[in-house]
Design a protein around this motif. Structure first.
Motif, short mmCIF file in Angstrom:
data_model
loop_
_atom_site.label_atom_id
_atom_site.label_comp_id
_atom_site.label_asym_id
_atom_site.label_seq_id
_atom_site.Cartn_x
_atom_site.Cartn_y
_atom_site.Cartn_z
N ALA A 1 7.10 -32.72 10.28
CA ALA A 1 5.72 -32.67 10.74
C ALA A 1 5.54 -31.58 11.80
N ALA A 2 6.50 -31.45 12.70
CA ALA A 2 6.42 -30.40 13.72
C ALA A 2 6.45 -29.03 13.08
N ALA A 3 7.29 -28.85 12.06
CA ALA A 3 7.36 -27.56 11.37
C ALA A 3 6.04 -27.28 10.65
N TYR A 4 5.42 -28.32 10.10
CA TYR A 4 4.13 -28.16 9.42
C TYR A 4 3.07 -27.65 10.40
N VAL A 5 3.00 -28.27 11.57
CA VAL A 5 2.00 -27.88 12.56
C VAL A 5 2.29 -26.49 13.10
N SER A 6 3.56 -26.19 13.32
CA SER A 6 3.93 -24.86 13.82
C SER A 6 3.56 -23.78 12.82
N THR A 7 3.82 -24.03 11.56
CA THR A 7 3.45 -23.06 10.52
C THR A 7 1.94 -22.89 10.44
N ALA A 8 1.21 -24.01 10.55
CA ALA A 8 -0.25 -23.95 10.52
C ALA A 8 -0.78 -23.11 11.68
N ARG A 9 -0.13 -23.21 12.83
CA ARG A 9 -0.58 -22.43 13.99
C ARG A 9 -0.35 -20.93 13.77
N VAL A 10 0.80 -20.58 13.22
CA VAL A 10 1.12 -19.17 12.97
C VAL A 10 0.12 -18.58 11.97
N ILE A 11 -0.14 -19.31 10.90
CA ILE A 11 -1.08 -18.83 9.89
C ILE A 11 -2.48 -18.69 10.50
N TRP A 12 -2.86 -19.66 11.31
CA TRP A 12 -4.18 -19.63 11.95
C TRP A 12 -4.31 -18.41 12.86
N GLN A 13 -3.27 -18.14 13.65
CA GLN A 13 -3.32 -17.00 14.54
C GLN A 13 -3.37 -15.68 13.77
N GLN A 14 -2.66 -15.60 12.68
CA GLN A 14 -2.70 -14.39 11.86
C GLN A 14 -4.09 -14.18 11.27
N ARG A 15 -4.72 -15.28 10.89
CA ARG A 15 -6.03 -15.19 10.24
C ARG A 15 -7.14 -14.96 11.25
N ASN A 16 -7.02 -15.56 12.43
CA ASN A 16 -8.14 -15.54 13.38
C ASN A 16 -7.91 -14.68 14.62
N GLY A 17 -6.79 -13.99 14.66
CA GLY A 17 -6.55 -13.00 15.69
C GLY A 17 -6.48 -13.59 17.08
N SER A 18 -7.29 -13.05 17.97
CA SER A 18 -7.16 -13.38 19.39
C SER A 18 -7.92 -14.64 19.81
N ARG A 19 -8.55 -15.31 18.85
CA ARG A 19 -9.26 -16.54 19.23
C ARG A 19 -8.27 -17.56 19.77
N ARG A 20 -8.79 -18.46 20.59
CA ARG A 20 -7.93 -19.41 21.28
C ARG A 20 -7.20 -20.30 20.30
N ALA A 21 -5.89 -20.49 20.53
CA ALA A 21 -5.09 -21.38 19.70
C ALA A 21 -4.57 -22.55 20.50
#
Length: 465
Positions: free
Chosen positions: A445-465
Motif C-alpha cells: 500500500a505504501a508503494a502504491y501511494v508513493s508511486t501515485a505521488r510520483v506520477i502526480w508530480q510528473q503530471r502536475n508539475g510544481s503544484r502542491r503535493a
C-alpha cells in the motif's frame, strides 16, 4: 459550536459514525432546504416576465402547485416522499436558474412540465383522487417520479386516479387505457407492458423505507457532469440486470452489518434512491469485472449513482464510500468547516488531478470510512481469500488517508467545527493501527501511494503535493 449541531454529534460524524438521531439532524436540514428551494421556484415563477413564463404557463404551474398542496394536506409523509425525492433537487435547481438567470431559459417549458408529473405522483402516493392531462415529452417516456413511467408517443396523456387504481390514456387515436395498481409505499404494477415501474429494493432495516433503483427519472443525471468526474452515463436496465441488482442487494445487509451497526443506520436513514450507471471503462463488455464507478450529487441528497457492483461486498463498500460524501456534504451545508479557497492544488492518492481543500477533505473522509469498514470486514471474514482482499483494501485506503491528513491537520483555515471533525478523523486513523494487516499489505500500500505521488508530480508539475 453551532447551536444546530451538538458537540457529541460532530464527534460522532468525525468518526464517520452517527446514530439515527444525529443523522436525522442532517436529514431535517436538507429537507428544509428542499422545501425552501421549491418555494423559491414558485416565487420566481410568479415574478417572471411574460416573455419568460407566459400567463397560460404560469396558470398551469399554479394548478400543479395547488394539487401538490392538496396532496400534502391529505398525507404529508406520502406527498413529501415525492417532493423530497433526491432527483427532484436537480430539476428544481434547473427550473430556478431558467426563471432567474439571463439566457438560461432553454428547455424551461419542458422542465416546468415536469412539475405536473411531480404533483400527480404526490397525489397518487397520498391517495388523493384527481384527474389531469399531462404532456408526454419526446423520447417515448412519460415519468411519474418515484412510481414509474409510461411508454408512449409524445403528446397529451389523460390521467385519472380514484384512490386505488391509476389509469393513463394516451391521446393518440385508438390508444388503449393503461391500468396501474398502486401501493402506499409507492410500488406499482400493471399487466400492460407500456407501464414501466420503478424497481423497489427491500429496506435495509425493518421500518426503513424501500430503496428505489431508478433508471426512469429524466433528471437522474441531468447537469451532473458525469464525464468530468470519471463516471459513465445513466442507463436503462433490462429484466436480467434488474435481477442481478436485486441479487447483489440481497447480500448487502449482512455485509454492512460487519462494518458496524452505524453502517446499517446510515444506509437506512440517508439512502433514498440508487441510480444505475453504465459499466465503466475497463470493466469488460458485460460489466462483470471488479471495476466500477459511483458518485453522489449535492443537489440530489440521498441518491447514490453507481454502475452495477460485481459482488455484494463491493456493493456494500460503495454505499459506505458514497454515503460519507452524502453525510459530509450535508454537514458542510449546516455548519462551516473551513475557510480555505477552492483552488485545486493538493495531491490526493485516489485522484490524478489536483484537488481543492474541500475535495481533499471529502476524499479523506470517505476513504477513512472505507479503511475502517474493510478492517472490520477482514477481521470477521471466514474465507482466506475474502480476508486477504479486505486487508489489501484496508491497507490501501489507510495509507491514502495518511498521505493527506497532515495537509488537513495543518490548515489554519479550519473552523472550530472543522478542527473537531479533523481531530476525530486523526484519532480514528491511529486506532486503525491497533489491528495491523498481515505482513506485506502495508508495504504494498505504501508503494502504491508513493508511486501515485510520483506520477502526480510528473503530471502536475510544481503544484502542491
Amino acid at each position: 459550536m453551532s447551536p444546530a449541531l451538538p458537540d457529541h454529534v460532530l464527534r460522532e460524524l468525525g468518526r464517520t459514525e452517527g446514530d439515527a438521531d444525529s443523522l436525522g439532524l442532517l436529514v431535517r436540514d436538507q429537507d428544509t432546504r428542499r422545501l425552501v428551494l421549491l418555494r423559491a421556484l414558485l416565487d420566481a415563477a410568479g415574478g417572471a416576465p411574460a416573455t419568460v413564463l407566459p400567463p397560460r404557463r404560469l396558470s398551469r404551474l399554479r394548478q400543479d402547485w395547488a394539487l401538490l398542496e392538496a396532496a400534502d394536506r391529505a398525507d404529508r409523509t406520502a406527498a413529501r416522499a415525492v417532493l423530497l425525492y433526491p432527483l427532484a433537487g436537480p430539476w428544481a435547481q434547473r427550473c430556478l436558474r431558467g426563471l432567474t438567470a439571463p439566457g438560461a431559459t432553454a428547455g424551461l417549458t419542458s422542465d416546468l412540465d415536469h412539475l405536473s408529473a411531480l404533483a400527480a405522483a404526490a397525489a397518487i402516493r397520498a391517495g388523493l383522487a384527481f384527474s389531469v392531462r399531462l404532456t408526454a415529452p419526446g423520447g417515448g417516456l412519460l415519468p411519474l417520479p418515484t412510481l414509474g413511467a409510461l411508454q408512449t408517443d409524445p403528446g397529451p396523456v389523460d390521467i385519472a386516479f380514484d384512490g386505488d387504481r391509476l389509469t393513463l390514456r394516451p391521446g393518440r387515436p385508438a390508444a388503449a387505457t393503461v391500468s396501474v395498481h398502486t401501493q402506499p409505499d409507492g410500488t406499482t404494477s400493471s399487466p400492460d407492458p407500456r407501464w414501466l415501474p420503478v424497481l423497489s429494493l427491500a429496506a435495509v432495516l425493518p421500518g426503513a423505507r424501500p430503496v428505489p433503483l431508478d433508471d426512469l427519472d429524466p433528471h437522474r443525471t441531468s447537469g451532473s457532469g458525469l464525464e468530468r468526474h470519471g463516471l459513465s452515463g445513466a442507463t436503462n436496465i433490462d429484466d436480467a440486470e434488474r435481477k442481478a441488482w436485486t441479487r447483489s442487494w440481497s447480500g448487502v445487509e449482512p455485509l454492512l452489518r460487519i462494518g458496524g451497526e452505524h453502517r446499517l443506520t446510515e444506509a437506512a436513514v440517508l439512502l433514498r434512491c440508487l441510480v444505475p450507471l453504465g459499466p465503466p471503462p475497463g470493466s469488460g463488455p458485460t460489466g462483470q469485472g471488479a471495476a466500477h464507478c459511483s458518485g453522489t450529487r449535492r443537489e440530489a441528497f440521498g441518491a447514490v449513482l453507481s454502475s452495477k457492483p460485481a459482488t455484494p461486498a463491493y456493493f456494500a463498500s460503495t454505499l459506505v464510500h458514497e454515503l460519507q460524501h452524502t453525510k459530509l456534504a450535508a454537514l458542510s451545508a449546516l455548519v462551516r468547516l473551513h475557510h480555505e479557497d477552492a483552488v485545486p492544488r493538493h495531491f490526493a492518492p485516489w485522484r490524478s488531478d489536483p484537488r481543492p481543500f474541500d475535495g481533499l477533505l471529502q476524499g479523506a473522509y470517505s476513504h477513512i470510512a472505507l479503511a475502517d469498514y474493510w478492517q472490520r470486514f477482514a477481521r470477521g471474514a471466514e474465507r482466506v481469500t475474502h480476508r486477504d482482499l479486505a486487508w489489501a483494501e484496508h491497507a490501501r485506503c489507510r495509507e491514502q488517508v495518511g498521505a493527506v491528513l497532515p495537509v488537513l491537520a495543518g490548515s489554519g483555515a479550519l473552523t472550530h467545527e472543522g478542527r473537531v471533525l479533523v481531530n476525530e478523523m486523526i484519532a480514528l486513523y491511529h486506532r486503525l493501527a491497533d489491528w495491523p494487516p498481515p505482513t506485506g499489505h502495508l508495504a504494498r500500500a505504501a508503494a502504491y501511494v508513493s508511486t501515485a505521488r510520483v506520477i502526480w508530480q510528473q503530471r502536475n508539475g510544481s503544484r502542491r503535493a
